[in-house]
Design an enzyme around this catalytic site. Sequence first.
Site, PDB file in Angstrom:
ATOM      1  N   LYS A 107       0.876  -1.172   0.000  1.00 29.63           N
ATOM      2  CA  LYS A 107       0.000   0.000   0.000  1.00 29.63           C
ATOM      3  C   LYS A 107       0.915   1.224   0.000  1.00 29.63           C
ATOM      4  O   LYS A 107       1.447   1.625   1.029  1.00 29.63           O
ATOM      5  CB  LYS A 107      -0.925   0.026   1.215  1.00 29.63           C
ATOM      6  N   GLU A 162       0.658   4.854  -8.232  1.00 30.24           N
ATOM      7  CA  GLU A 162       1.036   5.811  -7.196  1.00 30.24           C
ATOM      8  C   GLU A 162       2.270   6.594  -7.596  1.00 30.24           C
ATOM      9  O   GLU A 162       3.298   6.010  -7.986  1.00 30.24           O
ATOM     10  CB  GLU A 162       1.320   5.067  -5.887  1.00 30.24           C
ATOM     11  N   CYS A 390     -24.215  23.686  27.399  1.00 33.96           N
ATOM     12  CA  CYS A 390     -23.671  23.786  26.046  1.00 33.96           C
ATOM     13  C   CYS A 390     -22.669  24.933  25.961  1.00 33.96           C
ATOM     14  O   CYS A 390     -22.972  26.055  26.386  1.00 33.96           O
ATOM     15  CB  CYS A 390     -24.809  24.015  25.047  1.00 33.96           C
TER      16      CYS A 390
END
Length: 648
Positions: A107, A162, A390
């Site tokens: 990869k 790639e 909050c």
Amino acid sequence: MERMEWLVEELNKHCYNYYVLDNPTISDADFDKLYDELLALEQQTGIVLENSPTKRVGGEALDGFVKRQHKFRMYSLDKCRTLEQVESFVEDIKKQEPNSTFTLGYKFDGLTIVITYKNGFYENATTRGNGIIGEDVTQQVRTIKSVPLKIKFKGELIVSGEGMITNANLEKYNKMSNEPLKNARNAVSGAIRNLDPKETAKRNLDFFCYNVVYAENKNFKTQAEMNKFIKDNNFLTEPYQKVCTTSEELCKEITKVDKIKTDIGFLIDGMVIKLNEIDKREEFGYTSKFPKWAMAYKFEAQEVTSILNDIVWQVGRTGKITPIAEIEPVELAGAMVKRATLNNYGDIERKQIQKPSRVFVRRSNEVIPEILGLAELLPNSHEIEKPIVCPCCGATLQEIGALLFCPNRTGCKEQVVDRLTHFASRNAMNIEGIRDQISEQLYSKLNVTQPSDLYKLTKDELLKLDNFKDKKAQNIINSLQKSKKVQLNNLIYALGVPNVGTKTAKDLAKYFGTLNNLRHANLEELASIRDIGDIVAASVVNFFANEYNSKMIDNLLDCGIQVEESEKVLGGCLEGKTFVLTGTLPTYSRDEATVLIEKNGGQVSSSVSKKTSYVLAGESAGSKLIKAQNLGVVIISEEEFLQLIEKK
């Protein structure tokens, strides 16, 4: 001309031996002598052959990148991080296809590039982008010496691979550069996305080709066969390629590579596992992002430690409160990191995080890194208090399981702005011009608190906003009007149902057909739909059962929203049938035929396999027709296709 043609072929042969095979067959001095002779002849004649190596030095700088749509959708890969997940992936494949084999490869950690060849010559190159549209980097990629400018294959060819830089070339570049590059990934991305191809050429990149996206009139039985084709056409391929039959073999090879990955000479961050048998891949299909027949195993992510100074609580569009850690800036995976995520307050307690403290930070594929755990308490460390109100609007928070929520749906600025922006986004209602900063002004200055308020806006009201003039205001009004006619799946996604992304929204729209059917769906029916589990099913039921959400939908419909609904697909006359379209049909376009197939319960695939029910063929049908004939798949005309539908 004959001499020029000979020089081009000779120089390209030596480039291939040097850059691809790593086996130079000529001295640098002799190469330069041939190169200089070719350059002189080109200047004398004013002719530069299409595959001349002199083109690799880069041309004039570009004004900007041009967007290009890919001919075929470019998918990324789903990822796993444990060998147990690799075993599960293999097991799932083998349940359906017991004799399956798998290919294993690196990869690469660089930049994905898609290259097109026509008549054997390099045509263009595009970045992957979002998988549908990328950036034209034709001139930049031309400078990469391991990219062949001429190949043996004469049909249209699209390959992907790639863009990379070896560790040695990165080190060499940094020794000569006034601004050294920090890592290989950034070096490649910066080079390919540089508007001046001459700067790209200076970094001496490589291109590792690992996939044939399309080869005109050619099919491959296996990934291994495809890899051989790639190599035979003089592409640089990954030096590691294995075919495995069991998960044990795969895990053994992955473990082996993991131990030697730093000695390879270029950057990899995992291994890619693919179903080797290409004709079986369509049986497994795709999600909206990934092929289901491939998986990327990620090596353990890079980790560092840093000082956590504070926790900032953010409010999302659903009202969920998420802790964000502010840390001392630290370089991680090529980026300077200042913030990192924690899932919820329970995550803080479980990881025993205090402030200030030294923590482990990891970055893998996420844009924002995550806090893994506590490394060291400091003399002034103290526990982090759970918020009660909050941080945006001061409303008393509600605790649901491990999560904290702000219940102030219309008065909490952060969640309203996020909700409006999401509603207007491209994959939702696609209202052009409404993004974060505009949404914030709509809330603060025009009291827009829910999606239906958008459709009540006037041009005069929009002109009150900062930096708004007549044209900008009118464009938004026009876009709002246009968005009133919307596909069901886009509306589902726009509503912001928790755990429902674009793929699930399409599945729900296809199954239920109408908004009314979906609003009255029960838990059992939802959970029975493929790829929709209990969690998503519960999210959908709870969302539509909520009084506020129900009123929000009614308000939208009252504003003139017209949902392009279709009859419920389940049980259609084409239910369970898979079609492949090829050639030009006499009456319908391919898009129109696809809609007709899906409307009647069938599905459309991009490639022919033994599982294909019908190939719908028109004029100028190509390789798909030939493959269907070889496999014995039923081939039908448009007239026969319409007869299938009329039989219902």
